[in-house]
Design a protein around this motif. Structure first.
Motif, PDB file in Angstrom:
ATOM      1  N   CYS A  89     -10.182  -3.540  -5.165  1.00 17.07           N
ATOM      2  CA  CYS A  89      -9.093  -4.544  -5.240  1.00 17.07           C
ATOM      3  C   CYS A  89      -9.537  -5.873  -4.647  1.00 17.07           C
ATOM      4  N   CYS A 116     -12.328   1.660  -1.054  1.00 23.53           N
ATOM      5  CA  CYS A 116     -13.423   1.461  -2.014  1.00 23.53           C
ATOM      6  C   CYS A 116     -13.722  -0.025  -2.211  1.00 23.53           C
ATOM      7  N   GLY A 117     -12.769  -0.880  -1.931  1.00 23.82           N
ATOM      8  CA  GLY A 117     -13.007  -2.330  -1.978  1.00 23.82           C
ATOM      9  C   GLY A 117     -12.860  -2.957  -3.355  1.00 23.82           C
ATOM     10  N   CYS A 149      -5.201   4.750   0.071  1.00 29.21           N
ATOM     11  CA  CYS A 149      -6.363   3.859  -0.021  1.00 29.21           C
ATOM     12  C   CYS A 149      -7.603   4.511   0.582  1.00 29.21           C
ATOM     13  N   ILE A 191      -2.436   0.898  -4.367  1.00 29.18           N
ATOM     14  CA  ILE A 191      -1.858  -0.435  -4.153  1.00 29.18           C
ATOM     15  C   ILE A 191      -0.998  -0.762  -5.372  1.00 29.18           C
ATOM     16  N   CYS A 216      -7.065  -0.414  -9.065  1.00 23.85           N
ATOM     17  CA  CYS A 216      -7.202   0.611  -8.012  1.00 23.85           C
ATOM     18  C   CYS A 216      -7.292   2.000  -8.646  1.00 23.85           C
ATOM     19  N   PHE A 247      -7.010   4.817  -7.263  1.00 27.25           N
ATOM     20  CA  PHE A 247      -6.302   5.853  -6.499  1.00 27.25           C
ATOM     21  C   PHE A 247      -4.781   5.639  -6.447  1.00 27.25           C
ATOM     22  N   LEU A 251       0.847  -1.199   0.000  1.00 26.60           N
ATOM     23  CA  LEU A 251       0.000   0.000   0.000  1.00 26.60           C
ATOM     24  C   LEU A 251       0.877   1.242   0.000  1.00 26.60           C
TER      25      LEU A 251
HETATM   26  S1  SF4 Z   1      -8.805  -0.446  -4.878  1.00 24.20           S
HETATM   27 FE1  SF4 Z   1      -7.261   0.939  -4.053  1.00 24.20          FE
HETATM   28  S2  SF4 Z   1      -8.414   2.473  -2.932  1.00 24.20           S
HETATM   29 FE2  SF4 Z   1      -9.805   0.762  -3.314  1.00 24.20          FE
HETATM   30  S3  SF4 Z   1      -9.603  -0.514  -1.452  1.00 24.20           S
HETATM   31 FE3  SF4 Z   1      -8.131  -1.303  -2.899  1.00 24.20          FE
HETATM   32  S4  SF4 Z   1      -6.232  -0.216  -2.452  1.00 24.20           S
HETATM   33 FE4  SF4 Z   1      -7.868   0.872  -1.458  1.00 24.20          FE
END
Ligand code: SF4
Ligand code: SF4
Length: 201
Positions: free
Chosen positions: A95, A92-93, A89, A146, A141, A143, A75
């Motif tokens: 991943c 948002c879930g 992070c 990850i 992801c 953002f 991360l």
């Molecule tokens: S996709 Fe990115 S922002 Fe969303 S939970 Fe996973 S690591 Fe976090």
């Protein structure tokens, strides 16, 4: 037939003998320079110019991995002006949803006063023993939070379930292992922020 086998064996032995002698010859030519255990030496032995021994003396020596090499994800955090870790992070879930072997668990934080969810993880786990290093989490992801790591020496006597403390690594570390990717993403993020600033005027 017997003669043919004899020739083949001799030919094979001559290749081995040539390699053996060339190893010492190259060692002499490299006197004063580090042929073993140095980046220069490893690069030379891996190149077409390399002669003699070309095996890598692992674990004392390691082959450099290419930028796109991927192992277990980590991360990314940036640092705020007052030195605090800002985790990218947002929980948002995505991943966890796209992970084929379902080895990501995320627990979102809650505001202690209101109990309302906050878009930052309280806990984040990756079961590194199940992760198949596919990189889909990093691909999806939204953002850049990850990313796939280059660290591949994970052997241990226990289960490798990495928690958030283990998984967090700085954006500078990410830039150091994937400079071209990081530069491209920094540029895209800066362009997006500039567009947002212009539209807000
Ligand atoms: S996709 Fe990115 S922002 Fe969303 S939970 Fe996973 S690591 Fe976090
Ligand atoms: S690399 Fe693939 S298997 Fe590993 S955590 Fe990411 S999505 Fe899951």
């Amino acid at each position: 037939m017997t003669e043919m086998y004899g020739k083949g064996i001799l030919k094979g032995l001559s290749v081995t003998a040539k390699r053996f002698l060339e190893t010492y010859l190259d060692d002499i030519l490299w006197l004063g320079r580090k042929r073993y255990g140095s980046d220069e030496g490893i690069a030379h032995r891996a190149s077409k110019k390399g002669r003699g021994i070309f095996t890598i003396q692992y674990p004392e020596e390691k082959l450099p991995v290419p930028e796109e090499f991927r192992f277990v994800p980590f991360l990314v955090y940036t640092e705020s002006p007052d030195g605090q870790k800002v985790i990218r992070c947002t929980c948002c879930g995505i991943c966890a949803k796209v992970c084929p072997p379902q080895c990501i668990w995320i627990v979102r934080s809650n505001d202690p006063a209101t109990g309302r969810p906050i878009p930052t993880p309280a806990e984040f786990y990756i079961d590194a023993d199940i992760c198949m290093n596919c990189g889909l989490c990093a691909e999806y992801c939204p953002f850049d939070a990850i990313k796939m790591d280059h660290v591949y020496e994970l052997a241990s006597y226990g289960r490798n379930i990495f928690d958030i403390q283990h998984l967090l690594k700085s954006a500078d570390y990410y830039r150091s292992i994937r400079p071209a990717n990081a530069a491209r993403e920094d540029e895209a993020r800066a362009a997006k922020e500039a567009a947002r600033a212009t539209s807000a005027k």
